[in-house]
Motif scaffolding. Structure first.
Motif, PDB file in Angstrom:
ATOM      1  N   ASP A 152      35.836  35.637  38.053  1.00 20.66           N
ATOM      2  CA  ASP A 152      36.110  36.852  38.810  1.00 20.66           C
ATOM      3  C   ASP A 152      37.166  36.635  39.889  1.00 20.66           C
ATOM      4  O   ASP A 152      37.338  37.469  40.774  1.00 20.66           O
ATOM      5  CB  ASP A 152      34.828  37.396  39.451  1.00 20.66           C
ATOM      6  CG  ASP A 152      34.183  36.400  40.402  1.00 20.66           C
ATOM      7  OD1 ASP A 152      34.623  35.232  40.436  1.00 20.66           O
ATOM      8  OD2 ASP A 152      33.237  36.796  41.104  1.00 20.66           O
ATOM      9  N   ARG A 179      42.896  39.332  33.400  1.00 22.93           N
ATOM     10  CA  ARG A 179      41.498  39.682  33.132  1.00 22.93           C
ATOM     11  C   ARG A 179      40.778  40.170  34.389  1.00 22.93           C
ATOM     12  O   ARG A 179      40.278  41.293  34.434  1.00 22.93           O
ATOM     13  CB  ARG A 179      40.739  38.492  32.535  1.00 22.93           C
ATOM     14  CG  ARG A 179      39.369  38.889  31.980  1.00 22.93           C
ATOM     15  CD  ARG A 179      38.616  37.705  31.390  1.00 22.93           C
ATOM     16  NE  ARG A 179      37.460  38.150  30.620  1.00 22.93           N
ATOM     17  CZ  ARG A 179      36.297  38.527  31.157  1.00 22.93           C
ATOM     18  NH1 ARG A 179      36.142  38.517  32.473  1.00 22.93           N
ATOM     19  NH2 ARG A 179      35.301  38.923  30.391  1.00 22.93           N
ATOM     20  N   SER A 180      40.750  39.364  35.423  1.00 19.49           N
ATOM     21  CA  SER A 180      39.951  39.705  36.602  1.00 19.49           C
ATOM     22  C   SER A 180      40.648  40.667  37.552  1.00 19.49           C
ATOM     23  O   SER A 180      39.995  41.335  38.354  1.00 19.49           O
ATOM     24  CB  SER A 180      39.595  38.427  37.372  1.00 19.49           C
ATOM     25  OG  SER A 180      40.741  37.868  37.985  1.00 19.49           O
ATOM     26  N   TRP A 182      42.621  39.521  39.877  1.00 21.56           N
ATOM     27  CA  TRP A 182      42.822  38.744  41.100  1.00 21.56           C
ATOM     28  C   TRP A 182      44.300  38.717  41.472  1.00 21.56           C
ATOM     29  O   TRP A 182      45.145  38.326  40.667  1.00 21.56           O
ATOM     30  CB  TRP A 182      42.323  37.317  40.887  1.00 21.56           C
ATOM     31  CG  TRP A 182      42.622  36.349  41.992  1.00 21.56           C
ATOM     32  CD1 TRP A 182      43.708  35.524  42.079  1.00 21.56           C
ATOM     33  CD2 TRP A 182      41.822  36.090  43.162  1.00 21.56           C
ATOM     34  NE1 TRP A 182      43.633  34.759  43.212  1.00 21.56           N
ATOM     35  CE2 TRP A 182      42.496  35.082  43.908  1.00 21.56           C
ATOM     36  CE3 TRP A 182      40.619  36.592  43.647  1.00 21.56           C
ATOM     37  CZ2 TRP A 182      41.992  34.585  45.100  1.00 21.56           C
ATOM     38  CZ3 TRP A 182      40.111  36.102  44.838  1.00 21.56           C
ATOM     39  CH2 TRP A 182      40.789  35.110  45.550  1.00 21.56           C
ATOM     40  N   ALA A 333      33.438  41.553  37.331  1.00 25.58           N
ATOM     41  CA  ALA A 333      34.156  40.287  37.181  1.00 25.58           C
ATOM     42  C   ALA A 333      35.538  40.372  37.805  1.00 25.58           C
ATOM     43  O   ALA A 333      36.526  39.870  37.266  1.00 25.58           O
ATOM     44  CB  ALA A 333      34.257  39.913  35.711  1.00 25.58           C
ATOM     45  N   SER A 334      35.628  41.040  38.933  1.00 24.08           N
ATOM     46  CA  SER A 334      36.876  41.235  39.673  1.00 24.08           C
ATOM     47  C   SER A 334      36.581  41.124  41.162  1.00 24.08           C
ATOM     48  O   SER A 334      35.430  41.280  41.590  1.00 24.08           O
ATOM     49  CB  SER A 334      37.472  42.623  39.361  1.00 24.08           C
ATOM     50  OG  SER A 334      37.842  42.722  38.010  1.00 24.08           O
ATOM     51  N   THR A 346      37.515  44.421  35.886  1.00 24.06           N
ATOM     52  CA  THR A 346      36.802  44.115  34.649  1.00 24.06           C
ATOM     53  C   THR A 346      35.301  44.116  34.928  1.00 24.06           C
ATOM     54  O   THR A 346      34.846  43.558  35.921  1.00 24.06           O
ATOM     55  CB  THR A 346      37.232  42.754  34.079  1.00 24.06           C
ATOM     56  OG1 THR A 346      38.605  42.827  33.699  1.00 24.06           O
ATOM     57  CG2 THR A 346      36.404  42.386  32.856  1.00 24.06           C
ATOM     58  N   ARG A 375      37.715  46.262  30.581  1.00 24.63           N
ATOM     59  CA  ARG A 375      38.762  46.278  31.599  1.00 24.63           C
ATOM     60  C   ARG A 375      39.198  47.718  31.850  1.00 24.63           C
ATOM     61  O   ARG A 375      39.500  48.468  30.917  1.00 24.63           O
ATOM     62  CB  ARG A 375      39.951  45.425  31.165  1.00 24.63           C
ATOM     63  CG  ARG A 375      40.912  45.112  32.305  1.00 24.63           C
ATOM     64  CD  ARG A 375      42.007  44.168  31.868  1.00 24.63           C
ATOM     65  NE  ARG A 375      42.892  44.768  30.893  1.00 24.63           N
ATOM     66  CZ  ARG A 375      44.012  44.202  30.451  1.00 24.63           C
ATOM     67  NH1 ARG A 375      44.349  43.005  30.876  1.00 24.63           N
ATOM     68  NH2 ARG A 375      44.777  44.805  29.557  1.00 24.63           N
TER      69      ARG A 375
END
Length: 400
Positions: A152, A179-180, A182, A333-334, A346, A375
């Motif tokens: 994450d 994905r995350s 970030w 997950a972010s 996500t 996502r």
């Protein structure tokens, strides 16, 4: 899932709401939550592309090259630099695909740092980036230093410092994790990498047009990004690359082509690189492919990247609040800290794949990310808060 009244989480005001009407409406869309994969087309593009085909291409034919096409890639690069990258003119150009440009920047970096033998990349980096690093390492006998980060989160200055040394050629890292979501502290990470004499290359595909960048101020060496996400250039749109002016004199293009030569029309002479950023070019610029990108840049220039970022934070914060309220068994997950969060989030849930397949059939379009991620990409100029509300409520139903 608990029952919740409609609009239990109030939506914030939207000062950019008037931009929503400038995009082509989807026939069966309930909520488009994938703007960070493929941006929606503009109504202006519906007019600009046939106009170009009819009047510029059809009317002027080959004369168009002398009437502006030959410099279009540099002009558009300068606009991207000014509106999105914090980059002075003459350092950004539109050319090739993201994949090809990443290869060029990494291969040139290897030439620029002789005697070094390591490349840095995240283990969970976007596949293309990893594949190119692996191939170049194999071809040149280099070592890959793989960086691991929480699912994450992403790279931090402390993490990058553990892997950088006098052996490091370059680090290739996504400014915003695909994905995350970030958003790295790009200034601090750049400084950490460069402290060892290595080069910092940022993949800004999920950052450009979504978060404010300051590549010149941060001292970034090179950057690259696609233009079909928040820049709405359309499927397969040409990518862009930034090379800081201080590197131009020694940048060696590994794919030399006619238009990157000092004298493109001196057809019988040996290759000599063009001055400045044009030396990064290989072949003929994709003029038609630049049209939608130019249209979207006009919107970004009107709105301003600061206002776009403000709405982006509001959109992702609103989505997180809805998820917390409606999908308590999901895992975000972010980053919850908006200072470290880009324009997408996500949500991990064991039913993610099945839910996304169902939602697509219902006109709700998020994105599935292996192994269990949904996502949600929120493009500030084309995404409404009502759309986020509809989409997250539909996601809650599908996951249940």
């Amino acid at each position: 899932m608990n029952a919740h009244p409609a609009h239990a989480v109030p939506a914030p005001p939207d000062p950019l709401e008037h931009f929503l009407d400038e995009f082509v409406p989807g026939d069966d869309l309930v909520a488009y939550l994938d703007g960070n994969s493929l941006g929606r087309p503009l109504l202006a593009t519906v007019e600009s592309v046939p106009h170009f085909v009819r009047d510029n291409w059809g009317g002027r034919l080959i004369r168009g090259w002398d009437e502006g096409w030959l410099t279009r890639a540099e002009e558009l690069g300068d606009r991207i630099g000014a509106a999105c990258l914090g980059a002075a003119a003459g350092q950004t150009i539109v050319a090739d695909s993201t994949t090809v440009l990443i290869f060029k920047l990494l291969r040139a970096s290897i030439d620029a740092r002789p005697g070094r033998d390591e490349l840095l990349i995240m283990r969970d980096e976007f596949p293309t980036d990893r594949f190119i690093v692996e191939r170049l390492a194999d071809d040149h006998g280099l070592t890959i230093r793989w960086i691991d980060a929480p699912a994450d989160a992403g790279v931090t200055p402390g993490l990058i410092a553990q892997h950088t040394s006098e052996r490091t050629i370059a680090a290739l890292i996504s400014g915003v994790s695909y994905r995350s979501g970030w958003w790295a502290d790009m200034a601090a990470v750049t400084e950490t990498v460069q402290a060892h004499g290595a080069l910092m290359i940022w993949d800004c595909s999920h950052a450009v047009g979504s978060v404010p960048l300051a590549l010149d101020a941060w001292g970034v060496d090179m950057a690259v990004g696609c233009s079909y996400k928040y820049l709405n250039g359309g499927p397969g749109a040409p990518a862009w690359a930034y090379v800081a002016e201080r590197h131009h004199h020694r940048f060696r293009n590994p794919i030399p082509g006619w238009l990157g030569a000092r004298e493109p029309f001196a057809m019988t002479t040996a290759y000599s690189p063009a001055p400045g950023i044009r030396r990064l070019v290989s072949g003929t610029p994709p003029i038609v492919g630049m049209l939608p990108l130019a249209d979207m840049l006009s919107l970004i220039e009107r709105a301003g990247i600061a206002a776009i970022r403000e709405k982006s934070v509001a959109l992702t914060s609103y989505a997180i609040a809805l998820i917390d309220d409606l999908i308590p068994d999901a895992h975000l997950a972010s980053p919850r800290d908006p200072e470290r969060r880009g324009g997408h989030i996500t949500v991990d849930h064991p039913h993610a794949r099945r839910a996304v397949e169902q939602l697509w059939g219902e006109g709700v379009i998020p994105d599935f990310r292996h192994p269990s991620g949904v996502r949600i990409g929120l493009s500030p100029l084309s995404t409404s808060f009502a759309e986020v509300d509809r989409g997250v409520r539909a996601l809650a139903q599908a996951l249940a």
